[in-house]
Design an enzyme around this catalytic site. Structure first.
Site, PDB file in Angstrom:
ATOM      1  N   ASP A   9       0.781  -1.239   0.000  1.00  0.00           N
ATOM      2  CA  ASP A   9       0.000   0.000   0.000  1.00  0.00           C
ATOM      3  C   ASP A   9       0.821   1.302   0.000  1.00  0.00           C
ATOM      4  OD1 ASP A   9      -1.882  -1.987   0.235  1.00  0.00           O
ATOM      5  OD2 ASP A   9      -2.778  -1.278   2.102  1.00  0.00           O
ATOM      6  N   HIS A  49     -10.727   0.633  -2.766  1.00  0.00           N
ATOM      7  CA  HIS A  49     -12.091   0.572  -2.239  1.00  0.00           C
ATOM      8  C   HIS A  49     -13.121   1.226  -3.156  1.00  0.00           C
ATOM      9  CE1 HIS A  49     -10.443  -0.699   1.559  1.00  0.00           C
ATOM     10  NE2 HIS A  49      -9.850   0.447   1.822  1.00  0.00           N
ATOM     11  N   HIS A  82     -10.699   6.721   1.694  1.00  0.00           N
ATOM     12  CA  HIS A  82      -9.329   6.678   1.172  1.00  0.00           C
ATOM     13  C   HIS A  82      -9.244   5.627   0.061  1.00  0.00           C
ATOM     14  CE1 HIS A  82      -9.532   3.426   4.114  1.00  0.00           C
ATOM     15  NE2 HIS A  82      -8.609   2.818   3.390  1.00  0.00           N
ATOM     16  N   LYS A 107      -7.062  -5.009  -2.905  1.00  0.00           N
ATOM     17  CA  LYS A 107      -7.808  -5.542  -1.761  1.00  0.00           C
ATOM     18  C   LYS A 107      -8.767  -4.493  -1.225  1.00  0.00           C
ATOM     19  CE  LYS A 107      -4.094  -4.287   1.390  1.00  0.00           C
ATOM     20  NZ  LYS A 107      -4.820  -3.282   2.161  1.00  0.00           N
ATOM     21  N   CYS A 152      -1.951  -2.878   7.657  1.00  0.00           N
ATOM     22  CA  CYS A 152      -1.883  -3.780   6.500  1.00  0.00           C
ATOM     23  C   CYS A 152      -0.586  -4.577   6.437  1.00  0.00           C
ATOM     24  CB  CYS A 152      -2.161  -2.997   5.230  1.00  0.00           C
ATOM     25  SG  CYS A 152      -3.888  -2.443   5.199  1.00  0.00           S
TER      26      CYS A 152
HETATM   27  C1  VGL Z   1      -4.744   0.537   5.697  1.00  0.00           C
HETATM   28  C2  VGL Z   1      -6.375   1.287   7.110  1.00  0.00           C
HETATM   29  C3  VGL Z   1      -7.322   1.173   6.119  1.00  0.00           C
HETATM   30  C4  VGL Z   1      -3.302   0.197   5.493  1.00  0.00           C
HETATM   31  C5  VGL Z   1      -5.678   0.404   4.686  1.00  0.00           C
HETATM   32  O1  VGL Z   1      -2.837   0.142   4.330  1.00  0.00           O
HETATM   33  O2  VGL Z   1      -2.605  -0.026   6.514  1.00  0.00           O
HETATM   34  N1  VGL Z   1      -5.096   0.966   6.903  1.00  0.00           N
HETATM   35  N2  VGL Z   1      -6.958   0.738   4.899  1.00  0.00           N
HETATM   36 ZN    ZN Z   2      -8.338   0.809   3.320  1.00  0.00          ZN
END
Ligand code: VGL
Ligand code: ZN
Length: 198
Positions: A9, A49, A82, A107, A152
């Protein structure tokens, strides 16, 4: 093939100025690019998302980011909206050497369930297919880096360990959200599963 590098991410929304900015998130890019330069197999994870995702606080009446709700799969932290599919915030950091990746695992793509781990959704049961990809390719050891270390990255590391891979998290190439002691808890949980933090 025995080693894979899984980059979690490294997206604009998790970097300073983004919708769910992780402090110092952009600082991981140089060290991750250096890791990519020597890796046998590179996989990127991308939080992705739909706009009406259930993990977004603005999709619930009277809820704020970082509140917790109960889902049928358990407790779920609510986040600012986000990494909306196709948005600039969901794009990889522009300096990340994303072209080196063999595969991108997206994801959190279904609105009714979040997915911290790049292996399983938050029901802890629904697979993304990454275990199969790694096993078919003969991978036995995974190295992880990226954002956020306490969500994550941690859930991905723990799932990888549960699936029998040896797991190293490259700590200097990660940054954490650290909401309510989440970083210390995540480190303890990862160590309990045999994840090496390096
Ligand atoms: C993440 C919160 C929500 C991450 C992703 O990448 O750690 N944290 N979505
Ligand atoms: Zn997320």
């Amino acid at each position: 093939m025995s080693n894979a590098l899984i980059i979690i991410d490294v997206q604009n929304d998790f970097c300073p100025g983004g919708a769910l900015a992780v402090p110092g998130g952009d600082e991981v890019v140089d060290s991750i690019n250096a890791l990519i330069g020597t890796a046998e197999m590179v996989i990127l994870s991308q939080d992705w998302h739909p706009e009406h995702h259930t993990s977004f606080a603005n999709n619930h009446a009277n809820k704020s980011p970082f509140d917790t709700i109960q889902m049928d799969y358990g407790a779920q932290t609510l986040w600012p909206a986000h990494c909306v599919q196709g948005s600039e915030g969901a794009a990889f950091h522009p300096k990340l050497h994303a072209d080196a990746a063999e595969a991108i695992i997206r994801k959190g793509t279904r609105s009714s369930i979040d997915s911290y781990s790049t292996f399983f959704e938050n029901d802890r049961k629904t697979p993304t297919g990454l275990v199969g990809l790694l096993r078919e390719r003969g991978v036995t050891h995974v190295r992880l880096a990226g954002l956020a270390l306490d969500f994550c990255v941690a859930y991905s590391a723990m799932d990888a360990a549960d699936q029998g891979f040896s797991v190293t998290v490259i700590e200097k190439a990660c940054r954490a959200i650290d909401n309510e002691n989440s970083l210390a808890q995540a480190i303890e949980m990862m160590r309990a599963k045999g994840v090496i933090l390096q």
